[in-house]
Each structure stands twice: as structure tokens, then as C-alpha cells.
Design a protein around this motif. Structure first.
Motif, mmCIF file in Angstrom:
data_model
loop_
_atom_site.group_PDB
_atom_site.id
_atom_site.type_symbol
_atom_site.label_atom_id
_atom_site.label_comp_id
_atom_site.label_asym_id
_atom_site.label_seq_id
_atom_site.Cartn_x
_atom_site.Cartn_y
_atom_site.Cartn_z
ATOM 1 N N UNK A 1 0.822 -1.216 0.000
ATOM 2 C CA UNK A 1 0.000 0.000 0.000
ATOM 3 C C UNK A 1 0.858 1.270 0.000
ATOM 4 N N UNK A 2 2.103 1.155 0.459
ATOM 5 C CA UNK A 2 2.965 2.349 0.493
ATOM 6 C C UNK A 2 3.206 2.918 -0.904
ATOM 7 N N UNK A 3 3.060 2.083 -1.912
ATOM 8 C CA UNK A 3 3.309 2.567 -3.279
ATOM 9 C C UNK A 3 2.089 3.267 -3.871
ATOM 10 N N UNK A 4 0.943 3.052 -3.221
ATOM 11 C CA UNK A 4 -0.301 3.637 -3.725
ATOM 12 C C UNK A 4 -0.709 4.862 -2.918
ATOM 13 N N UNK A 5 -0.502 4.765 -1.617
ATOM 14 C CA UNK A 5 -1.099 5.725 -0.694
ATOM 15 C C UNK A 5 -0.005 6.410 0.137
ATOM 16 N N UNK A 6 0.083 7.707 -0.010
ATOM 17 C CA UNK A 6 1.137 8.445 0.700
ATOM 18 C C UNK A 6 0.985 8.322 2.215
#
Lengths: 567, 292
Positions: free
Chosen positions: A162-167
Motif C-alpha cells: 500500500x505504500x506505493x499507492x497511498x502516501x
């Protein structure tokens, strides 16, 4: 004839020697004192940020592990016959943390840090430094998210895709929190067997957060540029004194080092790209140590007074890579024919001069969980011919149409080591009817095609080492399909049972069930010939006799603080 | 390379003979080398890094070759990959000469044709051709060849094409100069007066008389093309290993010299020197005999 060529031989040795002396100039800026060590490498560190673009380069890792320190390490046991101390992979030893325990109720690891540990900048180690290190990894702000990947593999909470999608997901939150000044808690998804092995690796070295943050900017809040190009602030045994990229890397001892100031007060890592030049300089005593000579040069050094070769069968292997997506390598029988035609003993004898042993698996045999998956008599050219016919290519008939695929690629910069071996393999494969051509390509091109494009059809590879000491980690890293989290699946193997084994390795606690699943995964990989293993070769160093105390680590980087010198 | 040329006719004849013998021998090896080689030049044997047998043993070993049971000795030793250096040295002319001759032939044909046209006709396109030749010749040949092969890919065909491009301007310039000196001669005027077309004048009357310098240059260019082929392989931009090719052999042997292994690079090095000397001698001798 030998007598007549005596002078020619001398001339041929002398001329390059003079040329090298002129070209290299003085190796160190001044002559070494008693406590200075001169170490020759293919290159000096290209970068010091393990989330940076040079993280995968062994020379860069050498810089990182000597400037920084992990929370824990492996305990060291006996020395081998070469005087190299070997780690005990079953026993962890305190490093920056003096104790650690798993809290089942909170699903977390609690680390108690040492007190009175100071960095080169004079800052004391605290829990904030550990929190900062994990927060930096989770920010995925570097060129390559090594810190995130390793924490994710270790099962640290919140380190997911999720770190790659959501700051917002990039904030560390309470996944890693300060309990008190010297205690830190790391929450995990469960008791993952990979957690502690991962904490020993170069991708989990702890930053001096105060010093690093001083160099943060609005554009670069995690100071990647500073860490990568100026220095890596940490609590390691050495401080960076001078760094001239592509030339020299000089470290001086950290007198505040918590394990006592290193005996070697200064280490000069000098770039000498040609292995033959490194050989000459160690042979003549101009340098104290050198890495990555060719097997023949190591063999020749054994006869040199004042120098020796120290080595270990660690985790370096040689294998053939056959891409499952590229015909004819999509044919299992063809892959097996190739694997059975590889003259392992000849390569050990003529390619490595005895400093290697047959490899019969897909993970290093020194790692816990390794399975010896191939028969002793796996090399069998007659069986290879039979399999080739069963694959639809009797005596190699029909293979001329696969000329592009049958180019055996290898790293051109390693020509002196891999060229002769590639020629031996080519000869063996031609004998069963497979018309192989050799294709040395530059390292950058090789890396791009292997790691990014994953389109190398056929390659000779000696540079893969699972840095986490666990067979299950190796499965996840090299053989899990992309959907199952594999990131270096260079041959594009996609097998449900291998994926299941990799998943089990990453989620089950250490124990019989996990070991059984990992063993099944390795047997399956051998069955489908995911790689064609050839040999495990010794990781070696050329060492002058006055240097002692060498230790081996799974990243194959020398820990200079362990060395002693007695001129 | 430079070859001393003396004025005495005997010296010129000597050069011609030496050059002819060397070129003849290399041509023979280019055709039959791989056939007469005792070992497959691309197959690894069971030993590595083995020196040649002592010279004193050579007669005995040679006589022993009449016994078919006795394996051939490694006359020039074995390299680090287990390849027989003698077999590779005598097989290499097929690669080196083939590339050099083909590239020179293409350069010659293209260069002479364009040079003749550029010398005979005054037109903006011929001026453009000369300026393009100037640009090509202003770059170092070796660097240009390396870049071209790197861009086009590592193969014999691409090496030939790169050399053709780089060597053609030599022949263009030589032929153009010669044609310019001939185009106002009497026999040209006579041909024109009898109604021969301009194209026929160029190719039937002028060009045959302008070929001498280019023909002499061809032999020297072959020598340089051999050096360039070897040089490209030496830096890893030439043919693929383990193709028997002198430059590649020297490159692979060079790293072994510090270990005392002089044989993998010495023999191919000597072969290149002799061959280039042979072509250069022949070129100079021909130039003296049939030159301007």
C-alpha cells in the motif's frame, strides 16, 4: 624452447608491471603505517545509501557495513582451515541491541539497545535512531526500496504494497515505536522465521538519525543524496575520511566504537579494476588484501612467499539461467538435457582449480534448510542426448532456428573468470548437439535484462547470493512468481507449489512444518529445472601473511574491524 | 606501420617476394587452416594453461605424429579455457583475412567508383561527397569503428560494414586525385571528339589508367584492416568468443601474462605482425613497380 622464451617471459611480465606502476601511481596517498590496511577492489563504493541506486553492488555494501551497524548479528564460531571465522547461523549475537525478545501477546519484537554507543558525529544511539531507520525505509523515497522490502519480508506491520499507492501509508505510525530512550518495539504480523536473519543484513543497518536529519532538505527529506554521495552516518567501527569515487575510499577508526576502537586505524580501499593488477600488487606486497581475483590468480598466489589465500564456501554459486518464457527453454526436457550435460567436475578442476564443489540444489548448501535435490550422478551426457531427442531435438536437429536464444550471455567484465568456464560449457553442450554461442555483454546491460526486462534467454550467472540466510528467503527472492511477491525471478518460473512454499517460508514460524514446505519447494524447483546448478565456489581473498582475523559474512563484505595487522 | 623502402630494385624485389610469400601463406591458412588444425579451435580440451613443449622435443614429437595412436601435441600450448593455441592461431586467418579482404574489397569498389565520378564531374553532389569524406576521415578510425560496431551489434558483417564506411574515403580521395590529373589529357579529348559518352570515358578510358595508386593502397589497407579487426576484438567490440581471431586471443591471453603464461598472446601477436608486414611489403613493392 622454455629457456629461449625465458627473457621474453620476463619482458612480458616486466613491461605490464612498469605500466601498472606508472598508471596506478602510489596506491595510498602516503605509505601505510603499522595500523593502515590497503585493500584492493574492482571498485570503491559507488553509493552508501542502501535505499540508493548502488545498493546491490558488493563494493557499495563493503562501505555500508563498515560505517554502520545492525541491531543484531550472528555469533562467530570456529575458524576454517584458511583461518576465516565462520558464523553460526543458529545463534544471534548482540550488536547495537544488547537483548531482544518476542512478545506473543502484542505480536512484537522488543529490542533493548546498548547504552553509551556513539556515532562518528558524537551522537548517542537511542530508540529514536531505530524508529528513524524504519520510518526512512517505509517512506520508499529512495531509488530502490531495499529497507522497505526487507522489513516487509520480515513481516513488520504496515510494510506492505500500500505504500506505493497511498502516501498516508508511508508514515511509520506505531509499527516501530520508542518505548523508552533505549528500548524500541517493532510490531509484526506474526512470528516470522525470517525476522531475525533479516535484522542482521546490510539493509537493516541503523542510521544516526540526528546527523542524517541535519542534511535533509525540502526536496530530499530523508537525505538520500547526502547518504549516497557524502557519507552514511551510523554507529559502525569506521568513519569516512575521504571518498573519491572511482578511485579511493579511506576510512579511519571510530574511536568511540562500542566494541572497542578497531585495531586497524585506517583502511584504504583502492580501485584497481583489472584482477591481474590486483594480483601483482598483493604479490609484491604493495597492498595487504585484494578481492575478486580470478581462480587462476588465487591458485598462483598459493605459491607466493608472504601471501596466502583465505576463503570459504559461503553462498556464491554458478548456475545456468534458462528463461521459461523463451523457446526452446520453455520445454522441460530441453532444460533437463542442458542441466545434465554440464561437466561439473571439469569446471571445478579447470575453471576453479579445485576451489569449488558440485552444487546440487537451488539455495546455498551452507544455509539452514538447504535440500540436496539432485543425484550424485546427475551429470550424464547420454541421458542428456536422450532427453534432447525426447524434447524434439534429436542430436540437436531443429535447434538452428533458435540461434538468438542459444546465445549464452555472461558479464563481459568477468571474462577472465567466466570466459574459460563458458567455453567449457559451450564445448560440452555442442557435444550433445546444442549449438551454443557465447555472448559476453556489459554488466549494466546484463543487469537491466535480468532484473528489469527479465528477457535474458540463456545466461551463465555467478553473482546471485541470498543475503538473508534462509533457504525459504531464497525461494521467495528468486523463484516466487511476481504475483506471489518474487522480485528477482529472472527465469520467469511460475509454479503454484513453489509460490506456496515461498508463502509458507515468509509466514510460518521456524519449525518442522516450515522446513518441510521449503524442502518441497526446493525439490519442485529441481524437478522443473528452474536453474541448472553447476558449482558452489569459494569466496576468496588474497591476503598478505601479516593480516589476520578475517571473518566471513553472508554479504561477502570484509569487516575491517575484525582484522589485525602485524607488519 | 612503416616499412623502409630502398631505391635499389633488388630491395623492392625482395620485399615483393617476402610479401607474396606471407600473403600466400596466410591465404592458404584462411582456406585450409581450420581443416589442418590438429584440434577444434573452438572446443575446450581437458587441460588448461599448459605451455608449449620444449623446442628440443619438437622433432621427436613431429615424427611421433606419424603414429595415429599418439595425440597431437599442443605446439603453442593451451590457453586458460583449454583451447589449443596452435589450432586457433592457424585458423584465425579465416576470420581476420576474410573480414579484412571483404572490407577492403568493398571499400575499393565503392571508393574507386565514387572517386572517379568525383574527379571527372564537377557538381555540387561531388563536392558534398568530398566533404562527407573529410568528415569521416577527421575521426580516428578505431574509435569510429568501435562506435559503429557498438551501435550495429557485434558481428563479422557489422565489422565489415563499419570498415567499408571508414576506409572508402581513402580510395575516393586517391582515385579522385588521379582522375583529375587525367581528365584533360589528350586521350580523353580524343575519345570525346570521337563521340564517346562521358560515362564511357570515365569507366573505359580514365578509370583503368587511374587504378594504380588505389590498387597499391589496397594491400596496405588490408594490413590496417587486419589490425583494426584485431584491435576491435581486443577491446571486446569484435567477434564473439571463442571464434579463432588473433585480437581476441591476445586479449584473453593478456591477463595471463602476469601469471607467466606468455604463449596464449605471443603467438597470435606474432601472427598479426607477420601478416601486416607481409601485406605492407607487398603494397609497397607493388607501388614501386606499378606506381604513379
Amino acid at each position: 624452447m622454455q629457456m629461449q622464451f625465458h627473457y621474453v617471459s620476463r619482458l612480458l611480465v616486466t613491461v605490464p608491471w612498469i605500466a601498472i606502476s606508472v598508471a596506478c601511481g602510489p596506491i595510498a596517498p602516503d605509505r601505510p603505517s603499522e595500523a593502515t590496511l590497503i585493500y584492493l577492489a574492482e571498485d570503491v563504493p559507488a553509493g552508501l545509501d542502501y535505499d540508493g541506486p548502488a545498493a546491490a553492488l558488493p563494493t557499495s555494501q563493503t562501505g555500508m557495513v563498515n560505517l554502520m551497524e545492525p541491531l543484531i548479528g550472528y555469533a562467530y564460531g570456529d575458524e576454517n582451515e584458511d583461518g576465516v571465522a565462520l558464523p553460526d547461523f543458529e545463534t544471534f549475537a548482540p550488536r547495537l541491541s544488547e537483548s531482544w525478545r518476542y512478545n506473543e501477546a502484542r505480536r512484537s519484537w522488543v529490542f533493548k539497545l546498548r547504552e553509551g554507543v556513539f556515532s562518528c558525529a558524537g551522537n548517542e544511539l537511542t530508540a529514536d535512531d531505530v524508529v528513524y531507520t524504519f520510518a526512512r525505509g517505509k517512506s520508499v523515497s529512495g531509488a530502490i526500496p531495499v529497507g522497505w522490502f526487507l522489513a516487509s519480508t520480515a513481516g513488520v506491520s504496515g510494510f506492505d504494497a500500500s505504500v506505493f499507492e497511498d502516501e498516508a501509508a508511508r508514515v511509520i505510525g506505531d509499527a516501530v515505536r520508542r518505548v523508552d530512550r533505549y528500548t524500541v518495539e517493532i510490531r509484526v504480523s506474526g512470528r516470522n522465521a525470517l525476522f531475525l536473519p533479516i535484522m542482521t543484513t546490510y539493509g537493516m543497518l541503523i542510521f544516526d538519525s540526528k546527523e542524517t536529519q541535519k542534511h535533509a532538505t525540502d526536496d530530499d527529506p530523508w537525505a538520500h543524496d547526502y547518504v549516497n554521495n557524502v557519507t552514511a552516518p551510523g554507529f559502525g567501527p569506521y568513519c569516512l575520511e575521504r571518498w573519491a569515487k572511482n578511485d579511493m575510499f579511506v576510512m579511519r577508526a571510530n574511536e568511540n566504537y562500542y566494541r572497542g576502537a578497531p585495531a586497524l586505524k585506517r583502511v584504504v580501499i583502492k580501485r584497481i579494476p583489472q584482477s591481474s593488477n590486483r594480483f601483482i600488487l598483493v604479490k609484491s606486497g604493495e597492498a595487504d588484501m585484494a578481492e575478486r581475483l580470478t581462480p587462476r590468480e588465487f591458485s598462483a598466489l598459493a605459491d607466493v612467499d608472504g601471501a596466502r589465500v583465505a576463503g570459504v564456501v559461503g553462498n556464491e554459486t554458478l548456475f545456468l539461467h534458462m528463461n521459461f518464457k523463451t523457446p526452446p527453454f520453455d520445454n522441460l526436457k530441453f532444460r533437463e538435457a542442458i542441466a545434465r550435460a554440464l561437466p561439473t567436475e571439469k569446471i571445478i578442476r579447470n575453471g576453479y582449480f579445485g576451489e569449488a564443489r558440485a552444487w546440487r540444489g537451488v539455495t546455498p548448501s551452507t544455509y539452514p534448510g538447504f535440500v540436496d535435490a539432485l543425484d550424485e550422478d546427475y551429470y550424464d551426457p547420454d541421458a542428456a542426448r536422450r532427453l534432447l531427442a525426447e524434447a524434439g531435438f534429436p542430436e540437436g536437429e531443429g535447434l538452428r532456428g533458435f540461434q538468438e536464444s542459444l546465445r549464452l550471455a555472461y558479464v563481459a567484465e568477468k571474462e577472465a573468470t567466466l570466459g574459460p568456464i563458458a567455453t567449457m560449457l559451450q564445448t560440452a553442450l555442442r557435444e550433445i548437439g546444442v549449438p551454443v554461442e557465447l555472448d559476453p555483454i556489459p554488466l549494466t546491460q546484463y543487469g537491466d535484462r535480468q532484473l528489469v526486462k527479465k528477457d535474458l534467454p540463456f545466461a551463465l550467472n555467478d553473482q546471485e547470493k541470498p543475503v538473508v540466510v534462509d533457504a525459504g528467503y531464497a525461494l521467495s527472492l528468486f523463484f516466487a512468481s511476481p504475483d506471489a511477491g518474487g522480485i528477482n525471478n529472472m527465469v520467469n518460473v511460475a509454479d503454484p507449489s513453489v509460490d506456496a512454499a515461498a508463502l509458507a517460508a515468509a509466514s510460518l514460524p521456524a519449525g518442522e512444518e516450515r522446513a518441510a514446505r521449503i524442502a518441497d519447494g526446493q525439490r519442485r524447483l529441481a524437478e522443473i529445472v528452474a536453474w541448472a546448478p553447476v558449482v558452489e565456489y569459494r569466496t576468496q581473498w588474497a591476503v598478505r601473511d601479516h593480516v589476520s582475523g578475517l571473518t566471513w559474512h553472508p554479504d561477502n563484505a570484509v569487516r575491517f574491524a575484525d582484522l589485525e595487522i602485524a607488519r | 606501420m612503416s616499412v623502409a623502402v630502398h631505391d635499389a630494385p633488388a630491395a623492392g624485389d625482395g620485399l615483393l617476394k617476402i610479401g607474396a610469400i606471407i600473403v600466400g601463406l596466410m591465404t592458404f591458412l584462411a582456406i585450409f587452416g581450420p581443416v589442418i588444425a590438429p584440434y577444434d579451435p573452438t572446443a575446450a580440451t581437458d587441460t588448461v594453461s599448459t605451455p608449449p613443449p620444449p623446442l628440443i622435443d619438437w622433432p621427436r614429437l613431429f615424427i611421433a605424429q606419424f603414429d595415429p595412436e599418439i595425440p597431437a601435441p599442443h605446439w603453442f600450448g593451451v590457453d586458460a579455457a583449454g583451447l589449443d593455441v596452435f589450432s586457433r592461431t592457424i585458423s584465425a586467418p579465416r576470420t581476420d583475412l576474410l573480414i579484412a579482404l571483404t572490407a577492403t574489397a568493398f571499400s575499393f569498389v565503392i571508393g574507386v567508383t565514387l572517386g572517379a565520378l568525383a574527379g571527372f564531374f564537377r557538381h555540387w553532389s561531388t563536392e558534398l561527397l568530398m566533404r562527407a569524406s573529410d568528415i569521416l576521415q577527421s575521426f580516428p578510425v578505431f574509435i569510429s569503428a568501435m562506435i559503429l560496431v557498438a551501435l550495429a551489434g557485434r558481428s563479422g558483417v557489422n565489422i565489415v560494414l563499419a570498415m567499408t564506411l571508414l576506409y572508402s574515403p581513402i580510395f575516393i580521395r586517391l582515385t579522385r586525385a588521379e582522375v583529375m590529373s587525367l581528365r584533360n589529357r589528350g586521350f580523353v579529348e580524343a575519345a570525346r571528339a570521337t563521340g564517346v559518352s562521358e560515362r564511357n570515358i570515365v569507366f573505359r578510358y580514365v578509370l583503368p589508367n587511374a587504378l594504380g595508386p588505389a590498387a597499391a593502397q589496397a594491400s596496405v589497407t588490408i594490413g590496417f584492416a587486419i589490425l583494426l579487426t584485431a584491435g576491435l576484438s581486443f577491446v571486446g567490440a569484435g567477434v564473439r568468443p571463442p571464434t579463432p581471431e588473433w585480437g581476441l586471443m591476445i586479449a584473453n591471453g593478456a591477463s595471463q601474462i602476469v601469471l607467466g603464461d606468455w604463449w596464449p598472446s605471443l603467438f597470435p601477436g606474432a601472427a598479426i605482425s607477420i601478416t601486416v608486414f607481409g601485406f605492407a611489403s607487398l603494397g609497397h613493392a607493388l607501388e614501386r613497380r606499378y606506381g604513379r
